[in-house]
Design a protein around this motif. Structure first.
Motif, short mmCIF file in Angstrom:
data_model
loop_
_atom_site.label_atom_id
_atom_site.label_comp_id
_atom_site.label_asym_id
_atom_site.label_seq_id
_atom_site.Cartn_x
_atom_site.Cartn_y
_atom_site.Cartn_z
N PHE A 103 0.79 -1.23 0.00
CA PHE A 103 0.00 0.00 0.00
C PHE A 103 0.82 1.27 0.00
O PHE A 103 0.33 2.33 0.34
CB PHE A 103 -0.96 0.00 1.20
N THR A 104 2.09 1.19 -0.38
CA THR A 104 2.90 2.40 -0.50
C THR A 104 3.32 2.59 -1.94
O THR A 104 3.42 1.64 -2.70
CB THR A 104 4.16 2.33 0.39
N MET A 105 3.54 3.84 -2.30
CA MET A 105 3.94 4.16 -3.67
C MET A 105 5.45 4.33 -3.73
O MET A 105 6.05 4.85 -2.80
CB MET A 105 3.29 5.47 -4.11
N SER A 106 6.01 3.95 -4.84
CA SER A 106 7.44 4.19 -5.05
C SER A 106 7.62 5.67 -5.41
O SER A 106 6.66 6.34 -5.80
CB SER A 106 7.96 3.31 -6.19
N PRO A 107 8.82 6.20 -5.27
CA PRO A 107 9.06 7.60 -5.63
C PRO A 107 8.69 7.90 -7.09
O PRO A 107 8.20 8.98 -7.40
CB PRO A 107 10.55 7.80 -5.39
N GLU A 108 8.90 6.93 -7.98
CA GLU A 108 8.56 7.13 -9.39
C GLU A 108 7.05 7.27 -9.57
O GLU A 108 6.58 8.12 -10.32
CB GLU A 108 9.08 5.97 -10.24
N GLU A 109 6.29 6.40 -8.88
CA GLU A 109 4.83 6.49 -8.99
C GLU A 109 4.32 7.81 -8.43
O GLU A 109 3.43 8.44 -9.01
CB GLU A 109 4.18 5.32 -8.22
N PHE A 110 4.89 8.24 -7.29
CA PHE A 110 4.46 9.50 -6.70
C PHE A 110 4.77 10.67 -7.63
O PHE A 110 3.95 11.56 -7.81
CB PHE A 110 5.14 9.70 -5.34
N SER A 111 5.96 10.66 -8.22
CA SER A 111 6.33 11.74 -9.14
C SER A 111 5.39 11.78 -10.34
O SER A 111 4.98 12.86 -10.78
CB SER A 111 7.76 11.54 -9.63
N TYR A 112 5.04 10.62 -10.87
CA TYR A 112 4.13 10.55 -12.02
C TYR A 112 2.76 11.11 -11.65
O TYR A 112 2.20 11.93 -12.38
CB TYR A 112 4.00 9.10 -12.50
N LEU A 113 2.22 10.69 -10.48
CA LEU A 113 0.90 11.19 -10.07
C LEU A 113 0.93 12.68 -9.78
O LEU A 113 0.00 13.41 -10.14
CB LEU A 113 0.41 10.42 -8.84
N ALA A 114 1.99 13.15 -9.14
CA ALA A 114 2.11 14.59 -8.85
C ALA A 114 2.21 15.38 -10.14
O ALA A 114 1.58 16.43 -10.29
CB ALA A 114 3.32 14.84 -7.96
#
Length: 72
Positions: free
Chosen positions: A39-50
């Motif tokens: 249930f945690t996002m990787s930094p790459e996923e977070f950057s993409y969503l942001a």
């Protein structure tokens, strides 16, 4: 501390739960690590969503600004 998990589907017949797979005894720390990982996002996923959020925010702001310019 240990807990029992089922690697299949749990159903209940009477007062005893049934597992379609197998029951496994897992250390609580290991179970928590697997749960957190799921249930945690990787930094790459977070950057993409942001980046996607910022892009759509700028598009919406630009459309509103253009509409306001043409209304006056």
């Amino acid at each position: 501390m240990e807990i029992v998990t089922c690697d299949g589907i749990i159903s209940q017949s009477g007062s005893t739960p049934q597992c379609s797979g197998s029951w496994q005894v897992v250390q609580v720390a290991e179970f928590a690590a697997q749960y957190r990982e799921a249930f945690t996002m990787s930094p790459e996923e977070f950057s993409y969503l942001a980046g996607t959020f910022v892009t759509w925010f700028l598009v919406a702001f630009g459309v509103r600004l253009i509409r306001r310019m043409f209304n006056t």
